[in-house]
Enzyme design. Structure first.
Site, short mmCIF file in Angstrom:
data_model
loop_
_atom_site.label_atom_id
_atom_site.label_comp_id
_atom_site.label_asym_id
_atom_site.label_seq_id
_atom_site.Cartn_x
_atom_site.Cartn_y
_atom_site.Cartn_z
N TYR A 66 0.86 -1.20 0.00
CA TYR A 66 0.00 0.00 0.00
C TYR A 66 0.88 1.23 0.00
CZ TYR A 66 -5.00 -0.54 0.10
OH TYR A 66 -6.29 -0.71 -0.28
N GLU A 68 -0.50 4.80 -0.66
CA GLU A 68 -1.28 6.01 -1.00
C GLU A 68 -0.44 7.25 -0.76
OE1 GLU A 68 -4.73 3.95 0.76
OE2 GLU A 68 -5.83 5.70 -0.01
N ASP A 212 -4.71 13.43 -26.00
CA ASP A 212 -4.83 12.05 -25.55
C ASP A 212 -4.10 11.21 -26.57
OD1 ASP A 212 -5.50 9.45 -25.00
OD2 ASP A 212 -7.59 9.88 -24.49
N THR A 238 -2.33 5.86 -22.39
CA THR A 238 -2.21 4.55 -21.76
C THR A 238 -0.79 4.09 -21.97
OG1 THR A 238 -3.00 3.56 -23.80
CG2 THR A 238 -4.62 3.84 -22.04
N LYS A 241 -0.40 0.17 -25.22
CA LYS A 241 -0.67 0.03 -26.66
C LYS A 241 0.67 0.06 -27.41
CE LYS A 241 -5.35 1.89 -26.31
NZ LYS A 241 -5.57 2.68 -25.09
N ARG A 247 -0.65 -2.68 -18.51
CA ARG A 247 -1.93 -1.96 -18.67
C ARG A 247 -2.00 -0.81 -17.66
NH1 ARG A 247 -6.15 -3.13 -21.53
NH2 ARG A 247 -4.88 -4.75 -22.44
N1 DSN Z 1 -10.46 0.52 -25.87
C1 DSN Z 1 -9.30 1.21 -26.39
C2 DSN Z 1 -9.11 0.90 -27.82
O1 DSN Z 1 -9.36 -0.22 -28.23
O2 DSN Z 1 -8.66 1.76 -28.58
C3 DSN Z 1 -9.36 2.65 -26.13
O3 DSN Z 1 -9.59 2.86 -24.80
#
Ligand code: DSN
Length: 443
Positions: A66, A68, A212, A238, A241, A247
């Site tokens: 933990y 925080e 974004d 994110t 990707k 993730r």
């Molecule tokens: N769900 C993601 C995508 O497939 O692009 C975006 O959040």
């Protein structure tokens, strides 16, 4: 279907055998997922395969902690070591994107976006983003998402002819509705995000500009996609990707700046800088305990992305996508925007007389995984759709290149042209399996 990953002895084998001993049911499920990933072609544009080092950290002991708060200012004892991991993640992330501030705690891209909105907006304020059906994202103001519930959301679109963002419309919607924040970027936009053009418009109405970059962030990090800095005031992404990490989500600023709203913290009084507001919005505003195992794994992935090999990877991702686009165009497919600058292709299947939903289903039978996707001006619902979205990050991680891309496009075309021919689909399934065996993910 072979379970190949545990042939090599190591940490995973130890964890696997414990799992096998203690929970055979989940062990079997995990084995089947490994087989699925190894034996199918992953063309979902938002997916990738992390390195074993990233997985080792994600599956490691920091899940027990933990923490925080932030490094040096935690609400729990025993955080000295996880502090080092989080500091390293922030340091590496800043270096990767040439940013001055970063927060590596958001559990996901959506939570990163929520924290930015909590920092820059009050409920009821106006936000403006790319329409979801035109390649945007749920959190950019969709009515089914918190962003459309809590804020007054207006959208811009792509031009019907070019498939590119219609900047005349961005300008006119901005002038009419005066959004407090303009969001650029999305999840099914195949071309570069033109940060400079958005900035020009944001400046005209004194709006903040939020980038974004969840989809192209790996390409930005590799210097192959324009950088959001110095144009965007704040940037989210994110990490799983094109960036090929665990993730999760991140928030960055090119430069920190003074809190322009005079926001006050309940106990400590005036907050001086926007970075402090973002930190507070992430925790305690949106989240509680950070996922320290994931934060440490983000640091590992940022370290990998800082290596020269990552640029080669990014170049191959884009090359593969461009080759794929050319092949589809030659076969008469209708690509939104006529091609791609990135890792994403968005294909309108209307002229091929098959819906996105059916295409996703039959290609899935042949071991080719992708997703149905709305196309701009789609007349079908998001559950059916007229299009499919394809991405090259995951197959490129496996080492596939031009030869394999050409085979894959041929197989996709054969299946889409003959959706009822089970023999053909089974035959291609065998070829997919064989190709995947030549490009193992985790050997
Ligand atoms: N769900 C993601 C995508 O497939 O692009 C975006 O959040």
């Amino acid at each position: 279907m072979g379970y190949r990953i545990i042939k090599s002895r190591g940490w995973m084998e130890v964890i696997m055998s414990d799992l096998q001993k203690n929970d055979g049911e989940l062990y079997e499920i995990l084995k089947r997922e490994i087989s699925r990933e190894e034996s199918t072609l992953e063309l979902i544009a938002s997916e990738n395969f992390t390195s074993k080092a990233v997985m080792e950290m994600t599956g490691g002991v920091m899940t027990n902690k933990y923490a925080e708060g932030y490094p040096g200012k935690r609400y729990y004892g025993g955080c000295e070591i996880v502090d080092e991991a989080e500091n390293l993640a922030r340091l590496r992330l800043n270096k990767l994107f040439n940013a001055k501030y970063s927060n590596v705690q958001p559990h996901s891209g959506s939570q990163a976006n929520m924290a930015v909105f909590m920092t820059f907006l009050k409920p009821g304020d106006t936000i403006m983003g790319l329409d979801l059906a035109h390649g945007g994202h749920l959190t950019h103001g969709s009515t089914v998402n918190f962003s459309g519930h809590l804020y007054n959301s207006v959208s811009y679109h792509v031009d019907k002819k070019t498939g590119l963002v219609d900047f005349d419309e961005v300008f006119s919607v901005a002038i009419e509705y005066k959004p407090k924040i303009i969001i650029c970027g999305g999840s099914a936009y195949p071309r570069f995000i033109e940060f400079d053009k958005f900035k020009e418009i944001a400046d005209k109405i004194d709006a903040f500009l939020m980038g974004d970059i969840a989809h192209p962030s790996g390409l930005v990090a590799a210097g192959l996609h324009p950088s959001p800095f110095p144009y965007c005031d704040v940037v989210t992404s994110t990490t799983h990707k094109t960036l090929r990490g665990p993730r999760g989500g991140i928030i960055m600023m090119g430069e920190d700046f003074e809190n322009p709203w005079g926001k006050i913290a309940p106990k400590s009084g005036r907050i001086k800088m926007v970075s402090e507001l973002i930190d507070t919005a992430v925790m305690p505003g949106v989240q509680g305990g950070p996922l320290m195992h994931v934060i440490a794994a983000k640091a590992v992935a940022f370290g990998e992305a800082l290596k020269p090999e990552f640029k080669n990877y990014g170049m191959q991702v884009i090359n593969n996508a461009k080759i794929m686009a050319e092949e589809f165009l030659t076969m008469g497919y209708d690509l939104i925007s006529g091609g791609t600058d990135t890792h994403v292709l968005l294909i309108d299947l209307t002229s091929k007389n098959i819906t996105g939903k059916n295409a996703e289903n039959i290609l899935g039978k042949a071991g080719i995984t992708l997703n149905k996707n709305m196309v701009p001006f789609d007349t079908r619902s998001p559950f059916i759709t007229s299009g499919i979205r394809i991405g090259t990050p995951a197959i490129t991680t496996r080492g596939m290149g031009e030869v394999e891309i050409k085979k894959i496009v041929t197989w996709i075309n054969k299946i889409l042209m003959n959706p009822d021919q089970d023999d053909l689909i089974n035959n291609i399934r065998k070829k997919v399996f064989s190709l995947c065996s030549d490009f193992p993910i985790y050997h």
